[in-house]
Design a protein around this motif. Structure first.
Motif, PDB file in Angstrom:
ATOM      1  N   UNK A  71       0.824  -1.210   0.000  1.00 17.46           N
ATOM      2  CA  UNK A  71       0.000   0.000   0.000  1.00 17.46           C
ATOM      3  C   UNK A  71       0.860   1.263   0.000  1.00 17.46           C
ATOM      4  N   UNK A  72       1.952   1.241   0.780  1.00 20.48           N
ATOM      5  CA  UNK A  72       2.848   2.405   0.836  1.00 20.48           C
ATOM      6  C   UNK A  72       3.576   2.600  -0.494  1.00 20.48           C
ATOM      7  N   UNK A  73       3.907   1.488  -1.142  1.00 16.67           N
ATOM      8  CA  UNK A  73       4.587   1.556  -2.429  1.00 16.67           C
ATOM      9  C   UNK A  73       3.658   2.147  -3.495  1.00 16.67           C
ATOM     10  N   UNK A  74       2.398   1.726  -3.462  1.00 19.48           N
ATOM     11  CA  UNK A  74       1.403   2.280  -4.392  1.00 19.48           C
ATOM     12  C   UNK A  74       1.268   3.785  -4.172  1.00 19.48           C
ATOM     13  N   UNK A  75       1.221   4.182  -2.912  1.00 27.06           N
ATOM     14  CA  UNK A  75       1.098   5.608  -2.581  1.00 27.06           C
ATOM     15  C   UNK A  75       2.336   6.378  -3.055  1.00 27.06           C
ATOM     16  N   UNK A  76       3.513   5.792  -2.875  1.00 25.70           N
ATOM     17  CA  UNK A  76       4.749   6.442  -3.309  1.00 25.70           C
ATOM     18  C   UNK A  76       4.743   6.670  -4.821  1.00 25.70           C
ATOM     19  N   UNK A  77       4.192   5.709  -5.560  1.00 30.92           N
ATOM     20  CA  UNK A  77       4.189   5.785  -7.018  1.00 30.92           C
ATOM     21  C   UNK A  77       3.063   6.644  -7.580  1.00 30.92           C
ATOM     22  N   UNK A  78       2.138   7.067  -6.715  1.00 27.59           N
ATOM     23  CA  UNK A  78       1.103   7.971  -7.213  1.00 27.59           C
ATOM     24  C   UNK A  78      -0.316   7.649  -6.806  1.00 27.59           C
ATOM     25  N   UNK A  79      -0.522   6.592  -6.023  1.00 28.56           N
ATOM     26  CA  UNK A  79      -1.878   6.291  -5.566  1.00 28.56           C
ATOM     27  C   UNK A  79      -2.571   5.251  -6.408  1.00 28.56           C
ATOM     28  N   UNK A  80      -3.817   4.980  -6.076  1.00 25.16           N
ATOM     29  CA  UNK A  80      -4.585   3.904  -6.704  1.00 25.16           C
ATOM     30  C   UNK A  80      -4.912   4.174  -8.175  1.00 25.16           C
ATOM     31  N   UNK A  81      -5.274   5.411  -8.489  1.00 24.68           N
ATOM     32  CA  UNK A  81      -5.801   5.708  -9.816  1.00 24.68           C
ATOM     33  C   UNK A  81      -4.700   6.094 -10.799  1.00 24.68           C
ATOM     34  N   UNK A  82      -4.909   5.713 -12.065  1.00 21.53           N
ATOM     35  CA  UNK A  82      -4.011   6.109 -13.132  1.00 21.53           C
ATOM     36  C   UNK A  82      -4.455   7.458 -13.679  1.00 21.53           C
ATOM     37  N   UNK A  83      -3.510   8.367 -13.822  1.00 21.23           N
ATOM     38  CA  UNK A  83      -3.820   9.713 -14.307  1.00 21.23           C
ATOM     39  C   UNK A  83      -3.493   9.789 -15.793  1.00 21.23           C
ATOM     40  N   UNK A  84      -4.519   9.950 -16.624  1.00 21.36           N
ATOM     41  CA  UNK A  84      -4.317  10.013 -18.068  1.00 21.36           C
ATOM     42  C   UNK A  84      -4.216  11.440 -18.575  1.00 21.36           C
ATOM     43  N   UNK A  85      -4.264  11.582 -19.887  1.00 29.37           N
ATOM     44  CA  UNK A  85      -4.193  12.898 -20.522  1.00 29.37           C
ATOM     45  C   UNK A  85      -5.540  13.596 -20.486  1.00 29.37           C
ATOM     46  N   UNK A 131       3.067   2.805 -22.573  1.00 25.70           N
ATOM     47  CA  UNK A 131       1.849   2.386 -21.881  1.00 25.70           C
ATOM     48  C   UNK A 131       1.565   3.320 -20.711  1.00 25.70           C
ATOM     49  N   UNK A 132       0.298   3.459 -20.342  1.00 24.03           N
ATOM     50  CA  UNK A 132      -0.036   4.270 -19.162  1.00 24.03           C
ATOM     51  C   UNK A 132       0.655   3.717 -17.925  1.00 24.03           C
ATOM     52  N   UNK A 133       1.064   4.580 -17.043  1.00 23.65           N
ATOM     53  CA  UNK A 133       1.745   4.156 -15.823  1.00 23.65           C
ATOM     54  C   UNK A 133       0.702   3.878 -14.749  1.00 23.65           C
ATOM     55  N   UNK A 134       0.639   2.623 -14.305  1.00 22.61           N
ATOM     56  CA  UNK A 134      -0.320   2.209 -13.280  1.00 22.61           C
ATOM     57  C   UNK A 134       0.439   1.946 -11.974  1.00 22.61           C
ATOM     58  N   UNK A 135       0.361   2.828 -10.994  1.00 22.20           N
ATOM     59  CA  UNK A 135       1.095   2.634  -9.739  1.00 22.20           C
ATOM     60  C   UNK A 135       0.821   1.292  -9.075  1.00 22.20           C
ATOM     61  N   UNK A 136      -0.438   0.887  -9.046  1.00 20.52           N
ATOM     62  CA  UNK A 136      -0.803  -0.358  -8.366  1.00 20.52           C
ATOM     63  C   UNK A 136      -0.189  -1.566  -9.071  1.00 20.52           C
ATOM     64  N   UNK A 137      -0.182  -1.539 -10.387  1.00 20.86           N
ATOM     65  CA  UNK A 137       0.363  -2.671 -11.144  1.00 20.86           C
ATOM     66  C   UNK A 137       1.885  -2.737 -11.002  1.00 20.86           C
ATOM     67  N   UNK A 138       2.541  -1.575 -11.053  1.00 20.66           N
ATOM     68  CA  UNK A 138       3.999  -1.556 -10.904  1.00 20.66           C
ATOM     69  C   UNK A 138       4.396  -2.059  -9.520  1.00 20.66           C
ATOM     70  N   UNK A 139       3.656  -1.639  -8.490  1.00 18.86           N
ATOM     71  CA  UNK A 139       3.922  -2.113  -7.133  1.00 18.86           C
ATOM     72  C   UNK A 139       3.762  -3.630  -7.056  1.00 18.86           C
ATOM     73  N   UNK A 140       2.733  -4.154  -7.722  1.00 21.75           N
ATOM     74  CA  UNK A 140       2.508  -5.598  -7.744  1.00 21.75           C
ATOM     75  C   UNK A 140       3.665  -6.347  -8.386  1.00 21.75           C
ATOM     76  N   UNK A 141       4.226  -5.787  -9.456  1.00 26.15           N
ATOM     77  CA  UNK A 141       5.360  -6.439 -10.118  1.00 26.15           C
ATOM     78  C   UNK A 141       6.596  -6.416  -9.215  1.00 26.15           C
TER      79      UNK A 141
END
Length: 483
Positions: free
Chosen positions: A80-94, A284-294
């Motif tokens: 959860x902390x890693x997801x928050x560090x990377x930008x939170x749950x939601x992906x921010x698009x254009x 590809x869009x940057x997904x904090x939650x997915x990157x944390x999972x990897x």
């Protein structure tokens, strides 16, 4: 990029999971190792301190230490902390729904991949968002920079602003805006000039272009392989220009990943996209939650599904689904599956995204098993006659020797492929006995994913696969498998 960090963190958490009960000192010792792992990954020191303090505060609570699975709970807190560090749950698009032409200004240092990223984004906007983009190069310093963007425009089918030699960046931006309005362009991408390092002349030029174009998005393109330098560059730009997001290039490289983990925390701006290769579609869009999972070895099932959706042809998928439902699976079907795996990135990419597959991926690498295996299998099937591909039972010793000779392989390689095909055929027949894909979904539904595939879930998730339904209810696997 995150392999080294993932290995280090995996070792730390394996120790925690192996213990039935945890003391506060156990958690603090683990966090000390996490701190070292993050620092070795080139994460900025202030970010590491904040991260470790946040995790430690939550992890040493009584609700964690006295829970049934304290090790899993600690890993969940880190996730959860890693997801928050990377930008939170939601992906921010254009932001593309503003009044056209929507202006996207690309900024960054020379050599960061800014021009190539401009071409990639233009293609993405045209194909995924259905908008009409145009690109304009404002880089009058780097030799052939404008010509490079024109070539990318031809490759992607995106219009580019005609080049007028000697024209300066502000004048080019003004001309690009006029052209975009006349041609009913939805999105205008401005590829600005870079420098070898941040200087005041560069910043003044960026500000002047920004005043003329009034961009909706100002994206900083940063080379993730430059480590802490990337973070310093981001700080310099964010202090001078109103950035809306960051694009990290070369995320497929072998750098330590600290820039990606530090960027969001240092700049306060979301990482919007990640460049994953040299090809024009490698973004590809940057997904904090997915990157944390990897990073934590929990997999990224959703990205696998998206890759499949992008590469699988609808008619082929329908045909394959029908044959699977009937328990049919010949060498032509196997060849189709092998080629599909290649399109989706190969064995290494897919294994890295599967939950619990980190050790399997390492075993593949240590044994020399790579994507060449897929090519050899494809060559073996290609050496068969159409009749043999449709009915592998025809393959006797003489035919196997001919196939091995024709494909440049050994007879034992042919036998291994046939055994693999037999196992997959058995699996197809089992699915047929359960009533096809629908029956398989019902089987999972009886006890959820946990009953059918234990141990594949993330920490604290009761074994549920991320992205396939959480502990609150079973996933609809019949629809998932059809897709």
């Amino acid at each position: 990029m995150f392999d080294s960090l993932s290995d280090r963190l995996g070792g730390v958490f394996d120790k925690l999971r192996g213990r039935g009960a945890l003391k506060e000192q156990d958690v603090r010792d683990a966090m000390r190792e996490v701190r070292i792992a993050l620092l070795e990954a080139d994460v900025a020191l202030p970010v590491v301190r904040r991260f470790v303090d946040q995790v430690t505060e939550k992890a040493v609570g009584q609700s964690v230490l006295k829970s049934v699975t304290p090790g899993q709970q600690v890993v969940k807190i880190v996730n959860d902390a890693l997801v928050e560090m990377l930008g939170g749950e939601e992906t921010v698009g254009l932001t593309l729904d503003a009044r056209p032409p929507v202006v996207i200004m690309m900024v960054g240092l020379q050599g960061s991949g800014k021009t190539t990223t401009t071409g990639k984004l233009a293609r993405l906007i045209r194909e995924k968002h259905g908008k009409k983009p145009m690109m304009a190069s404002l880089d009058v310093n780097r030799p052939a920079a404008q010509e490079q963007l024109a070539v990318l425009g031809e490759q992607t089918g995106v219009a580019t602003l005609p080049i007028i030699q000697g024209q300066q960046p502000v004048d080019i931006a003004r001309r690009a805006l006029q052209a975009a309005k006349l041609q009913a362009i939805d999105v205008l991408l401005l590829d600005t000039a870079g420098r070898l390092h941040v200087d005041q002349q560069l910043m003044d030029e960026m500000k002047a272009v920004s005043e003329i174009s009034e961009p909706t998005e100002t994206l900083l393109v940063v080379d993730s392989l430059t480590g802490q330098d990337a973070v310093n560059v981001a700080q310099s730009f964010s202090g001078e220009i109103d950035l809306t997001g960051v694009v990290l290039t070369r995320m497929d490289g072998d750098a330590r990943g600290g820039a990606a983990l530090s960027m969001r925390a240092v700049t306060g701006k979301p990482i919007k996209f990640a460049g994953t290769g040299e090809k024009i579609d490698a973004i590809e869009p940057f997904h904090p939650k997915r990157v944390a999972g990897r990073i934590l070895g929990m997999g990224d099932i959703v990205s696998i599904v998206e890759k499949a959706a992008e590469t699988v042809e609808a008619e082929e998928a329908e045909r394959m689904a029908e044959r699977m439902a009937k328990g049919q699976f010949d060498m032509n079907d196997l060849r189709s599956q092998l080629r599909q795996m290649q399109k989706m990135g190969g064995l290494g990419v897919l294994a890295g995204m599967m939950p619990g597959m980190k050790k399997a991926k390492q075993a593949m690498q240590s044994s020399g098993m790579d994507d060449r295996v897929l090519l050899r299998m494809d060559a073996i099937i290609g050496s068969m006659t159409p009749k043999e591909r449709g009915n592998p039972a025809l393959l006797n010793a003489k035919r196997k020797r001919r196939i091995a000779s024709g494909s440049g392989t050994q007879v034992q390689d042919v036998n291994k492929l046939l055994k693999m095909h037999q196992e997959m055929t058995k699996a197809m027949k089992q699915i047929k006995k359960m009533g096809g894909l629908k029956g398989l979904g019902q089987l999972f539904g009886k006890g959820g994913m946990d009953a059918a595939m234990p141990g594949l879930g993330g920490p604290g998730q009761g074994g549920s696969m991320p992205g396939l339904g959480g502990p609150g209810g079973p996933p609809d696997l019949s629809n998932f498998l059809k897709k």
